[in-house]
Design an enzyme around this catalytic site. Structure first.
Site, PDB file in Angstrom:
ATOM      1  N   HIS A 105     -54.855  70.838 119.028  1.00 17.90           N
ATOM      2  CA  HIS A 105     -56.308  70.826 119.117  1.00 17.90           C
ATOM      3  C   HIS A 105     -56.803  72.233 119.394  1.00 17.90           C
ATOM      4  O   HIS A 105     -56.158  72.974 120.127  1.00 17.90           O
ATOM      5  CB  HIS A 105     -56.782  69.886 120.238  1.00 17.90           C
ATOM      6  CG  HIS A 105     -58.226  69.523 120.106  1.00 17.90           C
ATOM      7  ND1 HIS A 105     -59.224  70.313 120.609  1.00 17.90           N
ATOM      8  CD2 HIS A 105     -58.819  68.476 119.494  1.00 17.90           C
ATOM      9  CE1 HIS A 105     -60.384  69.749 120.318  1.00 17.90           C
ATOM     10  NE2 HIS A 105     -60.173  68.646 119.637  1.00 17.90           N
ATOM     11  N   ASP A 160     -56.399  61.167 117.859  1.00 19.57           N
ATOM     12  CA  ASP A 160     -56.029  60.413 116.664  1.00 19.57           C
ATOM     13  C   ASP A 160     -54.589  59.917 116.677  1.00 19.57           C
ATOM     14  O   ASP A 160     -54.192  59.151 115.807  1.00 19.57           O
ATOM     15  CB  ASP A 160     -56.233  61.285 115.415  1.00 19.57           C
ATOM     16  CG  ASP A 160     -57.698  61.596 115.195  1.00 19.57           C
ATOM     17  OD1 ASP A 160     -58.509  60.667 115.337  1.00 19.57           O
ATOM     18  OD2 ASP A 160     -58.030  62.748 114.892  1.00 19.57           O
TER      19      ASP A 160
END
Ligand code: CMC
Length: 395
Positions: free
Chosen positions: A272, A329
């Protein structure tokens, strides 16, 4: 060039001031208007969190009831929109449909862009939040050739969505409230995430005073890619691929591929831009996954694969050095699969929830009278002035 700083991918450039969402990427903290995501997920609900993001405070009891009624008032879409769905190929990806139909809403509400009227702007936000589940379920029903199911306003947001997805006119459909609650938590975890690619896109489009429905369509387009919201679909496909190739023994091969700089493959659901520690949403998502599988009395080999994959990656130097952890996710696909949501719809569900963040950020932006159009600069690397050569003189 001295004229501007170069910051590809905007790794260190703040594009706006915002008081909506706070992330501390090193500590793994996510706050909506100051409230921790963990508390909103455990004790709040969709309506609380949505009101909070839009209006800055948790609603009073009365405000909450009014707000919920207002949102429900807008759940229907214009009947003519059904024609749009008929125009798509039957196997169209539902994200392609969503980019089209949400953009098309601009044609039904053309007045919003021109009127710099906060009431009008707020109504556009409410309409978008309310209509997204209806449009999303319509995309799914179209893709499987079933009749469209209209929204039921006696149900809450998540329950109504499950109803529109899975009810058929000829049969009774009972929404399981526990599963709907799990889905609601998933939605809460996805509502906003400050200036991510899709939200920045919505703000960029909105900075030119474009119609908000069209702005949200541009956000849906940005969300679709596998580096962003499309990762939930990509994760599930990756886990299925590992399963097909032989299961957990295949994980080291996949991890080796992800580390290989000559291979474009990346571990989906890992890494991320902002989080350099465990994504707090992923932690909650993993809990929801366990809860749902337990409630359904089901085991899923993909969950075993995911857990082993996480374990191996988190012990690997490559991932440790780069602070690559599972993101939101990573587990969401497994729980959505258990809830019976088809894989092509995963990113659509993300878009539904993120619409709340998109409109909250859009509203914050248009309320700022000093706002400037988004217009990044560039570092030009092409030819400088050249003399034109007529075609008959060219080699
Ligand atoms: N697998 C293998 N290597 C990775 C991964 C991964 N998933 N993610 C990052 N890296 C490596 C990358 O190759 C780079 O290595 P090096 O320094 O040797 O060149 C380093 O880690 C830094 O990566 P980056 O590409 O500079 O990081 P970024 O901030 O530009 O990208 C990301 C962030 C999320 C796009 C990226 O981590 C990624 O592609 N992850 C997989 C897709 C994914 O799960 N996306 C969902 C993100 S969370 C939900 C959302 O925002 O929608």
């Amino acid at each position: 060039t001295g004229m501007c700083t170069f910051d590809p991918g905007f790794g260190s450039t703040a594009s706006c001031e915002s008081s909506i969402t706070y992330i501390d990427g090193n500590k793994g903290i996510l706050l909506y208007r100051g409230y921790p995501i963990e508390e909103l997920a455990a004790e709040g609900d969709f309506i609380d969190s949505t009101f909070l993001l839009l209006h800055g405070e948790l609603p009073s009891k009365q405000e909450k009831a009014l707000f919920e009624r207002e949102i429900k008032y807008h759940t229907l879409v214009h009947e003519q929109l059904i024609q749009f769905y008929r125009g798509f190929r039957h196997d169209a990806h539902p994200m392609a449909i969503m980019v089209g139909v949400v953009g098309a809403l601009a044609a039904f509400y053309p007045e919003v862009a021109e009127v710099r009227n906060p009431q009008q702007q707020l109504r556009a936000c409410y309409r978008l939040i309310a209509k997204m589940p209806t449009l999303a379920a319509m995309a799914y029903k179209t893709s499987i050739g079933q009749p469209i199911i209209y929204p039921r306003n006696d149900l809450n947001y998540a329950e109504n969505f499950l109803h529109m997805m899975f009810a058929v006119p000829s049969e009774r459909y009972e929404v399981d409230p526990e599963l709907a609650k799990a889905l609601e938590i998933i939605f809460i975890l996805h509502l906003d995430h400050e200036q991510n690619a899709s939200t920045s896109t919505v703000r960029t489009a909105g900075s030119s005073q474009a119609n908000p429905f069209a702005c949200v369509a541009s956000g849906i387009a940005a969300l679709w890619g596998p580096a962003h919201g499309g990762a939930n679909e990509a994760v599930l496909k990756m886990l299925e691929e590992i399963d097909r190739l032989g299961g957990v023994e295949q994980i080291p091969t996949m991890v080796a591929r992800a580390k290989d700089k000559n291979d474009s493959f990346r571990l989906m659901g890992f890494g991320h831009r902002v989080y350099k520690s465990y994504d707090p949403r992923a932690k909650l998502m993993r809990q929801v996954t366990y809860r749902v599988l337990e409630k359904l009395g089901r085991k899923d080999t993909l969950l075993d694969i995911a857990m082993e994959l996480e374990k191996i990656a988190l012990q690997d130097d490559y991932f440790v050095k780069r602070s690559l952890y599972p993101n939101v996710d990573f587990y969401s696909g497994i729980v959505l699969r258990a809830l019976g949501i088809p894989v092509e719809m995963y990113t659509v569900l993300f878009a539904m929830a993120r619409t709340v963040g998109w409109v909250a950020q859009w509203k914050e932006m248009v309320a700022d009278a000093t706002g400037r159009i988004t217009r990044p600069r560039q570092i030009y690397t092409g030819e400088l002035r050249r003399k034109f050569i007529p075609v008959y003189e060219r080699q």
